[in-house]
Motif scaffolding. Structure first.
Motif, PDB file in Angstrom:
ATOM      1  N   ARG A 192       0.832  -1.207   0.000  1.00  0.00           N
ATOM      2  CA  ARG A 192       0.000   0.000   0.000  1.00  0.00           C
ATOM      3  C   ARG A 192       0.866   1.256   0.000  1.00  0.00           C
TER       4      ARG A 192
ATOM      5  N   LYS B  34       1.363   7.223   2.382  1.00  0.00           N
ATOM      6  CA  LYS B  34       1.505   8.646   2.676  1.00  0.00           C
ATOM      7  C   LYS B  34       2.213   9.358   1.535  1.00  0.00           C
TER       8      LYS B  34
ATOM      9  N   THR C 188      -8.576   5.656  -8.646  1.00  0.00           N
ATOM     10  CA  THR C 188      -8.309   6.384  -7.412  1.00  0.00           C
ATOM     11  C   THR C 188      -7.611   5.450  -6.425  1.00  0.00           C
TER      12      THR C 188
ATOM     13  N   ASP D 206      -5.988   5.214  -2.411  1.00  0.00           N
ATOM     14  CA  ASP D 206      -5.804   5.805  -1.087  1.00  0.00           C
ATOM     15  C   ASP D 206      -4.919   4.888  -0.252  1.00  0.00           C
ATOM     16  N   GLU D 207      -4.776   5.180   1.033  1.00  0.00           N
ATOM     17  CA  GLU D 207      -3.857   4.428   1.897  1.00  0.00           C
ATOM     18  C   GLU D 207      -4.300   2.986   2.149  1.00  0.00           C
ATOM     19  N   ASN D 208      -5.520   2.624   1.761  1.00  0.00           N
ATOM     20  CA  ASN D 208      -6.020   1.263   1.953  1.00  0.00           C
ATOM     21  C   ASN D 208      -6.002   0.432   0.673  1.00  0.00           C
ATOM     22  N   THR D 209      -5.671   1.046  -0.444  1.00  0.00           N
ATOM     23  CA  THR D 209      -5.686   0.373  -1.741  1.00  0.00           C
ATOM     24  C   THR D 209      -4.450  -0.497  -1.913  1.00  0.00           C
TER      25      THR D 209
END
Length: 115
Positions: A51, A54, A83, A85-88
């Motif tokens: 992942r 940041k 898209t 994010d930090e969970n992808t």
């Protein structure tokens, strides 16, 4: 003429697959974890799964997997349309960039992994 056009359309797909696969036999160095990338030599090829957690600045991000965290550089044109994010979960393909301050991954390709 049709054969030439077909060859021009298919050639980039074949070359992309060749870059993703590569040689995996004896003598090859397969780097697929952050901990291995942190120990690898400059310009070693890597494929990491984890992942992006940041954004640091500009094109620099922190990437993490089960073995650790490493800084990655992803050029704007190398981001997928999806898209993230930090969970992808993503798969990063690139190479180790080693300098006096440490190591980071210069990412050539970002792929979103479907859960």
């Amino acid at each position: 003429m049709k054969n030439t056009t077909l060859a021009l359309l298919v050639a980039p797909l074949i070359s992309l697959n060749a870059l993703a696969a590569g040689y995996t036999g004896p003598g090859s160095q397969q780097i697929n974890t952050v901990s291995a990338a942190l120990e690898a030599s400059d310009e070693s090829a890597v494929v990491l799964q984890g992942r992006i957690v940041k954004r640091i600045k500009d094109e620099k991000y922190d990437f993490t997997d089960a073995t650790g965290t490493i800084r990655v550089e992803i050029d704007d044109e190398d981001w997928p349309a999806a898209t993230i994010d930090e969970n992808t979960q993503v798969r990063l393909t690139g190479e180790v960039d080693r300098d006096l301050l440490g190591r980071e991954i210069d990412v050539d390709y970002v792929e979103v992994i479907n859960p």
